[in-house]
Scaffold this motif. Structure first.
Motif, PDB file in Angstrom:
ATOM      1  N   LEU A   1       0.829  -1.209   0.000  1.00 53.92           N
ATOM      2  CA  LEU A   1       0.000   0.000   0.000  1.00 53.92           C
ATOM      3  C   LEU A   1       0.864   1.259   0.000  1.00 53.92           C
ATOM      4  CD1 LEU A   1      -2.752  -0.983   2.606  1.00 53.92           C
ATOM      5  CD2 LEU A   1      -2.899  -1.085   0.107  1.00 53.92           C
ATOM      6  N   ALA A   2       1.851   1.286   0.892  1.00 56.10           N
ATOM      7  CA  ALA A   2       2.654   2.494   1.081  1.00 56.10           C
ATOM      8  C   ALA A   2       3.519   2.836  -0.130  1.00 56.10           C
ATOM      9  CB  ALA A   2       3.537   2.346   2.323  1.00 56.10           C
ATOM     10  N   TYR A   3       3.938   1.839  -0.865  1.00 57.42           N
ATOM     11  CA  TYR A   3       4.857   2.110  -1.968  1.00 57.42           C
ATOM     12  C   TYR A   3       4.208   1.899  -3.337  1.00 57.42           C
ATOM     13  CZ  TYR A   3       8.033   2.059   1.945  1.00 57.42           C
ATOM     14  OH  TYR A   3       8.617   2.327   3.142  1.00 57.42           O
ATOM     15  N   ARG A   4       3.744   0.720  -3.589  1.00 59.56           N
ATOM     16  CA  ARG A   4       3.231   0.431  -4.930  1.00 59.56           C
ATOM     17  C   ARG A   4       1.911   1.147  -5.212  1.00 59.56           C
ATOM     18  NH1 ARG A   4       2.558  -5.549  -7.565  1.00 59.56           N
ATOM     19  NH2 ARG A   4       1.890  -4.847  -9.608  1.00 59.56           N
ATOM     20  N   VAL A   5       0.935   1.007  -4.300  1.00 60.91           N
ATOM     21  CA  VAL A   5      -0.378   1.622  -4.535  1.00 60.91           C
ATOM     22  C   VAL A   5      -0.255   3.144  -4.524  1.00 60.91           C
ATOM     23  CG1 VAL A   5      -2.753   1.835  -3.694  1.00 60.91           C
ATOM     24  CG2 VAL A   5      -1.610  -0.392  -3.640  1.00 60.91           C
ATOM     25  N   ILE A   6       0.419   3.677  -3.522  1.00 57.43           N
ATOM     26  CA  ILE A   6       0.605   5.135  -3.468  1.00 57.43           C
ATOM     27  C   ILE A   6       1.343   5.626  -4.708  1.00 57.43           C
ATOM     28  CG2 ILE A   6       1.945   6.940  -2.279  1.00 57.43           C
ATOM     29  CD1 ILE A   6      -0.665   6.503  -0.917  1.00 57.43           C
ATOM     30  N   GLY A   7       2.333   4.880  -5.154  1.00 58.75           N
ATOM     31  CA  GLY A   7       3.069   5.262  -6.361  1.00 58.75           C
ATOM     32  C   GLY A   7       2.158   5.360  -7.572  1.00 58.75           C
ATOM     33  N   GLU A   8       1.270   4.366  -7.719  1.00 60.00           N
ATOM     34  CA  GLU A   8       0.332   4.387  -8.847  1.00 60.00           C
ATOM     35  C   GLU A   8      -0.667   5.537  -8.712  1.00 60.00           C
ATOM     36  OE1 GLU A   8       0.264   2.520 -11.747  1.00 60.00           O
ATOM     37  OE2 GLU A   8       2.239   1.922 -11.005  1.00 60.00           O
ATOM     38  N   ILE A   9      -1.127   5.786  -7.498  1.00 61.93           N
ATOM     39  CA  ILE A   9      -2.061   6.895  -7.271  1.00 61.93           C
ATOM     40  C   ILE A   9      -1.372   8.228  -7.575  1.00 61.93           C
ATOM     41  CG2 ILE A   9      -3.310   8.178  -5.467  1.00 61.93           C
ATOM     42  CD1 ILE A   9      -4.077   5.419  -4.287  1.00 61.93           C
ATOM     43  N   ASP A  10      -0.141   8.371  -7.115  1.00 62.33           N
ATOM     44  CA  ASP A  10       0.607   9.604  -7.406  1.00 62.33           C
ATOM     45  C   ASP A  10       0.732   9.819  -8.912  1.00 62.33           C
ATOM     46  OD1 ASP A  10       0.900  10.140  -4.727  1.00 62.33           O
ATOM     47  OD2 ASP A  10       3.031   9.572  -4.633  1.00 62.33           O
ATOM     48  N   LYS A  11       1.045   8.746  -9.641  1.00 64.20           N
ATOM     49  CA  LYS A  11       1.186   8.860 -11.100  1.00 64.20           C
ATOM     50  C   LYS A  11      -0.138   9.182 -11.776  1.00 64.20           C
ATOM     51  CE  LYS A  11       3.527   4.935 -11.748  1.00 64.20           C
ATOM     52  NZ  LYS A  11       4.086   3.789 -12.473  1.00 64.20           N
ATOM     53  N   GLY A  12      -1.206   8.511 -11.331  1.00 58.09           N
ATOM     54  CA  GLY A  12      -2.485   8.662 -11.999  1.00 58.09           C
ATOM     55  C   GLY A  12      -3.312   9.860 -11.566  1.00 58.09           C
TER      56      GLY A  12
ATOM     57  N   GLY B   1      -2.034  12.257  -8.813  1.00 57.76           N
ATOM     58  CA  GLY B   1      -1.300  13.224  -8.003  1.00 57.76           C
ATOM     59  C   GLY B   1      -1.064  14.545  -8.685  1.00 57.76           C
ATOM     60  N   GLY B   2      -0.852  14.484 -10.003  1.00 57.12           N
ATOM     61  CA  GLY B   2      -0.547  15.715 -10.724  1.00 57.12           C
ATOM     62  C   GLY B   2       0.580  16.452 -10.041  1.00 57.12           C
ATOM     63  N   GLY B   3       0.388  17.737  -9.807  1.00 52.81           N
ATOM     64  CA  GLY B   3       1.397  18.546  -9.132  1.00 52.81           C
ATOM     65  C   GLY B   3       1.227  18.555  -7.620  1.00 52.81           C
ATOM     66  N   LYS B   4       0.161  17.915  -7.110  1.00 50.55           N
ATOM     67  CA  LYS B   4      -0.110  17.958  -5.674  1.00 50.55           C
ATOM     68  C   LYS B   4      -0.395  16.566  -5.113  1.00 50.55           C
ATOM     69  CE  LYS B   4      -2.056  22.571  -5.996  1.00 50.55           C
ATOM     70  NZ  LYS B   4      -3.133  23.441  -5.609  1.00 50.55           N
ATOM     71  N   PRO B   5       0.613  15.692  -5.110  1.00 50.88           N
ATOM     72  CA  PRO B   5       0.360  14.344  -4.578  1.00 50.88           C
ATOM     73  C   PRO B   5       0.027  14.342  -3.087  1.00 50.88           C
ATOM     74  CG  PRO B   5       2.685  14.611  -5.130  1.00 50.88           C
ATOM     75  CD  PRO B   5       1.963  15.840  -5.615  1.00 50.88           C
ATOM     76  N   ARG B   6       0.564  15.291  -2.324  1.00 53.54           N
ATOM     77  CA  ARG B   6       0.277  15.317  -0.886  1.00 53.54           C
ATOM     78  C   ARG B   6      -1.203  15.561  -0.621  1.00 53.54           C
ATOM     79  NH1 ARG B   6       3.604  17.262   3.325  1.00 53.54           N
ATOM     80  NH2 ARG B   6       5.256  15.746   3.336  1.00 53.54           N
TER      81      ARG B   6
ATOM     82  N   ARG C   1      -6.370  13.290   1.355  1.00 56.78           N
ATOM     83  CA  ARG C   1      -7.787  12.930   1.224  1.00 56.78           C
ATOM     84  C   ARG C   1      -8.003  11.441   1.485  1.00 56.78           C
ATOM     85  NH1 ARG C   1      -9.553  15.738  -4.291  1.00 56.78           N
ATOM     86  NH2 ARG C   1      -7.638  14.685  -4.839  1.00 56.78           N
ATOM     87  N   LEU C   2      -7.003  10.645   1.185  1.00 58.62           N
ATOM     88  CA  LEU C   2      -7.125   9.200   1.385  1.00 58.62           C
ATOM     89  C   LEU C   2      -6.997   8.798   2.854  1.00 58.62           C
ATOM     90  CD1 LEU C   2      -5.124   7.851  -1.680  1.00 58.62           C
ATOM     91  CD2 LEU C   2      -7.605   8.089  -1.436  1.00 58.62           C
ATOM     92  N   THR C   3      -6.591   9.717   3.715  1.00 60.69           N
ATOM     93  CA  THR C   3      -6.474   9.382   5.132  1.00 60.69           C
ATOM     94  C   THR C   3      -7.835   9.375   5.827  1.00 60.69           C
ATOM     95  OG1 THR C   3      -6.070  11.679   5.777  1.00 60.69           O
ATOM     96  CG2 THR C   3      -4.130  10.289   5.313  1.00 60.69           C
ATOM     97  N   ASP C   4      -8.883   9.801   5.117  1.00 59.48           N
ATOM     98  CA  ASP C   4     -10.232   9.819   5.683  1.00 59.48           C
ATOM     99  C   ASP C   4     -10.883   8.440   5.522  1.00 59.48           C
ATOM    100  OD1 ASP C   4     -12.639  10.675   6.795  1.00 59.48           O
ATOM    101  OD2 ASP C   4     -13.397  11.403   4.865  1.00 59.48           O
TER     102      ASP C   4
END
Length: 183
Positions: A24-35, A37-42, A47-50
């Protein structure tokens, strides 16, 4: 028993928890950031912490439980299908206990193959073997509909048994048929 105490007695589970956590922390987040995240992955991550991650894990666990229940019912279902198909095709009836024993004995190794080889490959293997060992696929509706048709849809047009025997060692096919009662 406390969860931490239980985990301390089950180190394998700790390894599995770490493995899924890393996924989750690396692979899934990495894919979410790529798909997304745009310029604001943080911002996306925040939003996913909810309750998203816990929702994902609980939903996965629920689906896995349903899948496991369905997998455990496969031998019962296969036995029923065989008995009903034989009756519908007016073939000699077989004792349900005999069919059940054959299915149970075949299922455990096939289930293991699904995990290592993949569902589609095991399914294709069953189709090919059904065609290969059937004494008369042209007269066996279950083999026609349940093996030949799916193989044809995969692009394997009507492949004769003789051609399949060219692919497989002839002595293996002969031994297999003998082992299955000369089928």
């Amino acid at each position: 028993m406390d969860l931490v105490d239980w985990l301390s007695e089950n180190p394998e589970t700790i390894e599995h928890v770490q493995e899924i956590g890393d996924l989750l922390a690396y692979r899934v987040i990495g894919e979410i950031d790529k798909g997304f995240g745009g310029g604001k992955p943080r911002e996306v991550r925040r939003r996913l912490t909810d309750h998203f991650w816990c929702d994902l894990l609980v939903a996965m666990a629920e689906v896995i439980e349903s899948f496991s229940t369905a997998m455990n019912r496969i031998p019962e279902y296969v036995t029923t299908v065989i008995v009903q198909t034989r009756k519908a095709e007016r073939r000699n009836p077989l004792l349900e206990a005999l069919v059940g024993l054959a299915v149970q004995t075949a299922w455990a190794p096939i289930e293991s193959m699904i995990c290592t080889t993949g569902i589609e490959e095991v399914q294709r293997t069953c189709w090919i073997l059904a065609v290969l060992i059937c004494p008369a696929p042209e007269d066996h509706k279950a083999v026609q509909d349940g093996a030949l048709l799916p193989l044809a849809k995969e692009g394997m047009l009507e492949v004769s048994r003789e051609r399949l025997e060219q692919v497989f060692p002839a002595d293996w096919v002969h031994r297999l048929r003998e082992g299955l009662g000369g089928a």
